[in-house]
Design a protein around this motif. Structure first.
Motif, PDB file in Angstrom:
ATOM      1  N   PHE A   1      22.750  58.643  74.434  1.00 28.80           N
ATOM      2  CA  PHE A   1      24.195  58.468  74.259  1.00 28.80           C
ATOM      3  C   PHE A   1      24.959  59.740  74.594  1.00 28.80           C
TER       4      PHE A   1
ATOM      5  N   GLN B   1      20.091  59.050  81.432  1.00 29.74           N
ATOM      6  CA  GLN B   1      18.674  58.696  81.390  1.00 29.74           C
ATOM      7  C   GLN B   1      17.886  59.631  82.304  1.00 29.74           C
TER       8      GLN B   1
ATOM      9  N   PHE C   1      17.669  54.935  71.751  1.00 29.15           N
ATOM     10  CA  PHE C   1      16.582  54.254  72.438  1.00 29.15           C
ATOM     11  C   PHE C   1      15.236  54.918  72.178  1.00 29.15           C
ATOM     12  N   GLY C   2      14.193  54.092  72.230  1.00 25.16           N
ATOM     13  CA  GLY C   2      12.841  54.615  72.314  1.00 25.16           C
ATOM     14  C   GLY C   2      12.579  55.131  73.717  1.00 25.16           C
ATOM     15  N   SER C   3      11.374  55.656  73.920  1.00 23.35           N
ATOM     16  CA  SER C   3      11.056  56.285  75.204  1.00 23.35           C
ATOM     17  C   SER C   3      10.578  55.301  76.255  1.00 23.35           C
TER      18      SER C   3
ATOM     19  N   TYR D   1      30.912  52.962  77.143  1.00 23.21           N
ATOM     20  CA  TYR D   1      29.939  53.980  76.745  1.00 23.21           C
ATOM     21  C   TYR D   1      29.349  54.639  77.994  1.00 23.21           C
TER      22      TYR D   1
ATOM     23  N   PHE E   1      12.634  48.809  76.498  1.00 30.18           N
ATOM     24  CA  PHE E   1      13.110  49.809  75.533  1.00 30.18           C
ATOM     25  C   PHE E   1      13.521  49.125  74.239  1.00 30.18           C
TER      26      PHE E   1
ATOM     27  N   TYR F   1      31.619  57.525  73.668  1.00 31.83           N
ATOM     28  CA  TYR F   1      32.066  56.158  73.406  1.00 31.83           C
ATOM     29  C   TYR F   1      33.589  56.136  73.400  1.00 31.83           C
TER      30      TYR F   1
ATOM     31  N   PHE G   1      25.086  46.940  80.606  1.00 32.86           N
ATOM     32  CA  PHE G   1      24.923  48.167  81.379  1.00 32.86           C
ATOM     33  C   PHE G   1      25.171  47.948  82.860  1.00 32.86           C
ATOM     34  N   GLY G   2      25.713  48.978  83.501  1.00 29.04           N
ATOM     35  CA  GLY G   2      25.795  49.012  84.945  1.00 29.04           C
ATOM     36  C   GLY G   2      24.484  49.511  85.547  1.00 29.04           C
ATOM     37  N   PRO G   3      24.398  49.564  86.878  1.00 32.88           N
ATOM     38  CA  PRO G   3      23.151  49.974  87.541  1.00 32.88           C
ATOM     39  C   PRO G   3      22.918  51.474  87.510  1.00 32.88           C
TER      40      PRO G   3
ATOM     41  N   GLY H   1      20.235  48.783  85.590  1.00 34.85           N
ATOM     42  CA  GLY H   1      20.495  49.206  84.227  1.00 34.85           C
ATOM     43  C   GLY H   1      19.737  48.344  83.234  1.00 34.85           C
TER      44      GLY H   1
ATOM     45  N   GLN I   1      12.353  58.472  80.474  1.00 35.99           N
ATOM     46  CA  GLN I   1      12.889  58.479  79.115  1.00 35.99           C
ATOM     47  C   GLN I   1      13.855  57.324  78.901  1.00 35.99           C
ATOM     48  N   GLY I   2      14.169  57.072  77.645  1.00 37.00           N
ATOM     49  CA  GLY I   2      15.201  56.098  77.337  1.00 37.00           C
ATOM     50  C   GLY I   2      16.582  56.708  77.516  1.00 37.00           C
ATOM     51  N   PRO I   3      17.595  55.866  77.663  1.00 43.76           N
ATOM     52  CA  PRO I   3      18.964  56.392  77.784  1.00 43.76           C
ATOM     53  C   PRO I   3      19.365  57.149  76.526  1.00 43.76           C
TER      54      PRO I   3
ATOM     55  N   TYR J   1      25.835  56.852  78.982  1.00 46.17           N
ATOM     56  CA  TYR J   1      24.515  57.323  78.587  1.00 46.17           C
ATOM     57  C   TYR J   1      23.917  58.104  79.752  1.00 46.17           C
TER      58      TYR J   1
ATOM     59  N   GLN K   1      25.853  45.487  74.421  1.00 47.92           N
ATOM     60  CA  GLN K   1      26.313  46.411  75.448  1.00 47.92           C
ATOM     61  C   GLN K   1      25.740  45.977  76.788  1.00 47.92           C
TER      62      GLN K   1
ATOM     63  N   LEU L   1      24.324  56.224  83.144  1.00 53.23           N
ATOM     64  CA  LEU L   1      24.568  54.800  82.922  1.00 53.23           C
ATOM     65  C   LEU L   1      25.873  54.598  82.168  1.00 53.23           C
TER      66      LEU L   1
ATOM     67  N   TYR M   1      15.687  45.986  75.231  1.00 57.54           N
ATOM     68  CA  TYR M   1      16.229  45.945  76.578  1.00 57.54           C
ATOM     69  C   TYR M   1      15.098  45.962  77.594  1.00 57.54           C
TER      70      TYR M   1
END
Lengths: 113, 115
Positions: free
Chosen positions: B45, B37, A103-105, B33, A89, B48, B106-108, A43, B41-43, B35, B104, B91, A36
């Motif tokens: 979870f 963030q 996800f990764g960082s 879903y 990501f 769901y 994603f929204g903003p 997003g 960092q990454g999102p 998430y 998937q 998210l 991503y």
């Protein structure tokens, strides 16, 4: 539990050069590996994905390679452009919950004009 | 067509208050879903939905967090007694949900700040 490590955390390249981002994962049952791109204030957006039955996939300047034995996969961007600057990501989906993205960082990529 | 939309885009609240975050998925997407963030960092979870039901809420951090999707479309994430550690971007994503590993979208996001 499942874990994804992503490197490097930041990457700066000159416009036109290539960029490579690598992820390693712990869940050997994972079979779906998306990448991503996230721009500021937005997003994440899917840019490419690969499934475990192939080793490489290309889409114009973007490619992803997968090594299931070593449990790592990489994103390759060739001929980078300033608009490629963003946070990238990697992610995996566990086999027993394939709807869930882990996800990764993230890697902050800066392409210098 | 329209993508996933989230409202509000920003929410500032005080510790202890209740907040609701809304998600409008892409029309026709049965899977939704949430998430979270955190900065840098990454999102991660949270939950769901497949249709109206929460198929997996194992990512919700504690019982202060709850989400609903009463008609199988719009979803609301509810946080009670907010804490400073809840500050993050929330998210929402949706997918067709009929097959495994659907993309998937994603929204903003909603940026939540708890003072």
């Amino acid at each position: 539990g499942e874990n994804v490590e992503q490197h490097p955390s930041t990457l700066s390249v000159q416009e036109g050069d290539s960029a490579v981002i690598k992820c390693t994962y712990s869940d050997s049952a994972s079979n779906y590996f998306p990448w991503y791109k996230q721009e500021l204030g937005k997003g994440p957006q899917l840019i490419i994905d690969i499934r475990s039955n192939v080793g490489e996939k290309k889409d114009q300047r973007i490619a992803v390679t997968l090594n299931k034995t070593a449990k790592h996969f990489s994103l390759h961007i060739t001929e980078t452009q300033p608009e490629d600057s963003a946070v990238y990501f990697c992610a995996i989906t566990p086999l027993d919950s394939s709807y869930k993205l882990i996800f990764g960082s993230g890697t902050r990529l800066l392409v210098r004009p | 067509g329209a993508g996933v939309s989230q409202t509000p885009s920003n929410k500032v609240t005080e510790k202890g208050k209740y907040v609701e975050l809304r998600c409008d998925p892409i029309s026709g997407h049965t899977a939704l879903y949430w998430y979270r963030q955190s900065l840098g960092q990454g999102p991660e979870f949270l939950i769901y939905f497949q249709g109206t039901g929460a198929a997996d809420d194992s990512g919700l951090p504690n019982d202060r967090f709850f989400a609903v999707r009463p008609e199988g479309s719009v979803s609301t994430l509810k946080i009670q007694r907010t804490e400073r550690g809840d500050s993050a971007v929330y998210l929402c994503a949706s997918s067709l949900g009929t097959l495994r590993n659907n993309e998937q979208f994603f929204g903003p996001g909603t940026r939540l700040t708890v003072l």
